[in-house]
Design an enzyme around this catalytic site. Structure first.
Site, PDB file in Angstrom:
ATOM      1  N   HIS A  60      -4.122  46.419  -6.605  1.00  0.00           N
ATOM      2  CA  HIS A  60      -3.587  45.979  -5.315  1.00  0.00           C
ATOM      3  C   HIS A  60      -3.311  44.475  -5.342  1.00  0.00           C
ATOM      4  O   HIS A  60      -2.209  44.028  -4.996  1.00  0.00           O
ATOM      5  CB  HIS A  60      -4.592  46.318  -4.212  1.00  0.00           C
ATOM      6  CG  HIS A  60      -4.129  45.968  -2.838  1.00  0.00           C
ATOM      7  ND1 HIS A  60      -3.520  46.877  -2.007  1.00  0.00           N
ATOM      8  CD2 HIS A  60      -4.182  44.798  -2.138  1.00  0.00           C
ATOM      9  CE1 HIS A  60      -3.211  46.290  -0.851  1.00  0.00           C
ATOM     10  NE2 HIS A  60      -3.615  45.025  -0.908  1.00  0.00           N
ATOM     11  N   GLU A  61      -4.297  43.709  -5.764  1.00  0.00           N
ATOM     12  CA  GLU A  61      -4.125  42.252  -5.781  1.00  0.00           C
ATOM     13  C   GLU A  61      -3.125  41.814  -6.845  1.00  0.00           C
ATOM     14  O   GLU A  61      -2.424  40.810  -6.657  1.00  0.00           O
ATOM     15  CB  GLU A  61      -5.480  41.569  -5.976  1.00  0.00           C
ATOM     16  CG  GLU A  61      -6.539  41.932  -4.946  1.00  0.00           C
ATOM     17  CD  GLU A  61      -6.086  41.796  -3.496  1.00  0.00           C
ATOM     18  OE1 GLU A  61      -5.184  40.969  -3.223  1.00  0.00           O
ATOM     19  OE2 GLU A  61      -6.625  42.521  -2.639  1.00  0.00           O
TER      20      GLU A  61
ATOM     21  N   HIS B   9       0.242  41.725  -5.329  1.00  0.00           N
ATOM     22  CA  HIS B   9       0.457  40.447  -4.640  1.00  0.00           C
ATOM     23  C   HIS B   9       0.763  39.341  -5.649  1.00  0.00           C
ATOM     24  O   HIS B   9       1.661  38.515  -5.439  1.00  0.00           O
ATOM     25  CB  HIS B   9      -0.797  40.053  -3.853  1.00  0.00           C
ATOM     26  CG  HIS B   9      -1.004  40.827  -2.594  1.00  0.00           C
ATOM     27  ND1 HIS B   9      -0.078  40.875  -1.581  1.00  0.00           N
ATOM     28  CD2 HIS B   9      -2.073  41.560  -2.161  1.00  0.00           C
ATOM     29  CE1 HIS B   9      -0.548  41.606  -0.575  1.00  0.00           C
ATOM     30  NE2 HIS B   9      -1.753  42.033  -0.908  1.00  0.00           N
TER      31      HIS B   9
ATOM     32  N   GLU C 100       2.664  43.102   1.166  1.00  0.00           N
ATOM     33  CA  GLU C 100       1.806  44.279   1.028  1.00  0.00           C
ATOM     34  C   GLU C 100       2.550  45.445   0.390  1.00  0.00           C
ATOM     35  O   GLU C 100       1.931  46.295  -0.260  1.00  0.00           O
ATOM     36  CB  GLU C 100       1.250  44.699   2.389  1.00  0.00           C
ATOM     37  CG  GLU C 100       0.209  43.764   2.974  1.00  0.00           C
ATOM     38  CD  GLU C 100      -1.062  43.694   2.137  1.00  0.00           C
ATOM     39  OE1 GLU C 100      -1.293  44.577   1.287  1.00  0.00           O
ATOM     40  OE2 GLU C 100      -1.828  42.735   2.337  1.00  0.00           O
TER      41      GLU C 100
END
Length: 503
Positions: A267-268, A271, A297
């Site tokens: 997830h990160e 980003h 996101e």
């Protein structure tokens, strides 16, 4: 003053303000990773001072004078050009900043810095009573902020604008209702089907040090540049950008839950790829920033779920996982692993939630934070309301406050209006990936062969390097040919879980 000179001065001032913001980001990252407990109070004063300095620069009347010159000039005739896009967004930000009193900005920075550490302690001890006074104070401050910004409209919309410019709570409510209508029956069908039980393989013993090494290796493989970033451990996963060549990611590990660290990392990394893909030439200006948090996101959710939970991804990565954890995964088949990482579970934890139920977790927070802000819900009643909402939407009841209203650190950091961007990210990400799949012939084959570069370059070209040239919804329409809609997300989820569970 000539418009060209005005623009040069405007950008110089904006970049200086961005340097101050980077200093605050660095202090914030340090606070959540390595700051000694005894340094919290002093850090709060540092954050308040920097917030005040940033506010002073952001509200300098000279910025308004420069914007006035530029808005009447031919430099902004083409709205897609960097000058026009920068002026448009800088005017929006200037109008917003000048409505906020400096004292309020400094107090929010001070209180949220202290409150975050109190949230960590309260979450660790399952003690909402410890955090409640801080949340009450933050809600009051955020209400004052919204009142300064709202122009008579909904308070929540004024805060939502910080993260998703142009979005409205009424529109989001309709989106959540559409998703709830589509997904609740699908969740029930999957729950009632004969699911495999291989989820247990995710909860075997995975030594944390090996997890850290494996996560770093995978992050690099998909394209995260460790020469311009790093990956650390924290209480709640997050990313922060300190500068164009300094992107910090964090995750948290559990020796008996592989998914906690790995999918938090993915997830990160999404980003991080966005940040590293922005045009460094425009750093410190809107053209060097993401168009919205929802768009940001979209990349986190895309790399975590659309890619990170796909069979094609694991065809390449799973043999490497077996090599890293031979005693743990040596007897596990690829198909069983793929089922395990996509298992649907009605549970109380948002961070580890599956794709089908995730947006219901966001719906709970979307409704509760509006009620807090509007005064329809007192912080003393948050725990009970949280439990009731989870029972209503997911049919589960959190065992305690750590699993319930203390599980997220967003409100401790003052991030009211942030949560809906996760669902917008799911919507945007599904639509972007559907378009990429049509335009990149054989994207699944690329992923299965460990070739992430074609997709990453497509995203860089279409999304990342565009910065804030266009508003997020406009950019999605330009790239995909259609306005943002939940339909691509629902189609993708139906296709995936129909194949996995025959529903």
């Amino acid at each position: 003053m000539r418009p060209e000179a005005a623009y040069h001065e405007l950008i110089r001032r904006t970049r200086e303000e961005s340097l101050l913001a980077c200093c605050a980001e660095l202090l914030g990252w340090d606070e959540e990773t390595y700051l000694p407990r005894g340094g919290v109070a002093h850090r709060a004063e540092q954050m308040a001072l920097l917030a005040g300095m940033q506010h002073a620069r952001a509200t300098d009347p000279r910025l308004g004078e420069l914007l006035d010159i530029l808005e009447g000039s031919p430099l902004i005739n083409d709205p897609s050009l960097p000058v026009a896009a920068n002026v448009r967004e800088l005017r929006r930000l200037y109008r917003r900043h000048t409505r906020l009193p400096r004292q309020l900005v400094e107090e929010l920075a001070r209180v949220t810095s202290l409150a975050h550490q109190e949230w960590v302690a309260a979450r660790t001890r399952n003690d909402f009573a410890r955090f409640k006074p801080w949340l009450t104070k933050i809600v009051g401050l955020k209400r004052r902020e919204a009142e300064s910004l709202c122009d008579g409209g909904p308070l929540y919309d004024a805060l939502l604008e910080e993260y998703e410019p142009g979005a409205l709570s009424d529109e989001l409510a309709r989106l959540f209702e559409a998703l709830r209508t589509e997904l609740v029956p699908l969740v029930a069908a999957v729950r009632d089907s004969r699911q495999r039980t291989e989820a247990d393989v995710l909860r075997r013993h995975f030594p944390i040090e090996t997890q850290q090494q494996f996560c770093a290796k995978t992050a690099a493989a998909v394209g995260f540049d460790f020469a311009r970033g790093r990956l650390d451990t924290t209480d709640h996963p997050f990313f922060t950008a300190i500068g164009p060549d300094d992107c910090r990611l964090t995750t948290r590990y559990d020796a008996h839950d592989f998914g906690a660290g790995f999918f938090g990392m993915m997830h990160e990394v999404g980003h991080g790829l966005y940040e590293q893909g922005l045009d460094a030439e425009h750093f410190g200006t809107p053209l060097g920033c993401a168009a919205s948090l929802g768009l940001h996101e979209s990349q986190a959710r895309l790399w975590e779920n659309t890619i990170g939970r796909s069979w094609a991804f694991w065809r390449n990565v799973f043999p490497q996982a077996q090599k890293a954890f031979p005693q743990t995964l040596g007897d596990v088949a690829l198909d069983d692993w793929h089922h395990a990482v996509n298992r649907v579970e009605l549970a109380a934890d948002r961070v580890h939630a599956d794709e089908l139920t995730y947006n219901l977790h966001i719906l709970v927070r979307f409704e509760l934070e509006q009620a807090l802000l509007n005064g329809d819900l007192e912080t003393a009643d948050l725990g009970a309301s949280w439990q009731a909402s989870y029972q209503r939407y997911l049919g589960v009841t959190p065992k305690n406050d750590t699993e319930g209203c203390l599980q997220d650190g967003h409100w401790a950091s003052g991030l009211f209006g942030y949560f809906p961007t996760y669902t917008l990210g799911n919507v945007y990400g599904a639509q972007l990936f559907a378009t990429a799949s049509r335009e990149l012939d054989g994207v699944d084959e690329f992923l299965a062969d460990g070739q992430f570069r074609p997709l990453l370059e497509w995203l860089c070209d279409r999304v990342y390097r565009q910065g804030h040239r266009y508003p997020a919804a406009h950019l999605i329409e330009r790239v995909t040919g259609a306005p943002p809609s939940h339909h691509a997300l629902v189609r993708a989820l139906r296709a995936k879980y129909s194949e996995l569970y025959g529903v």
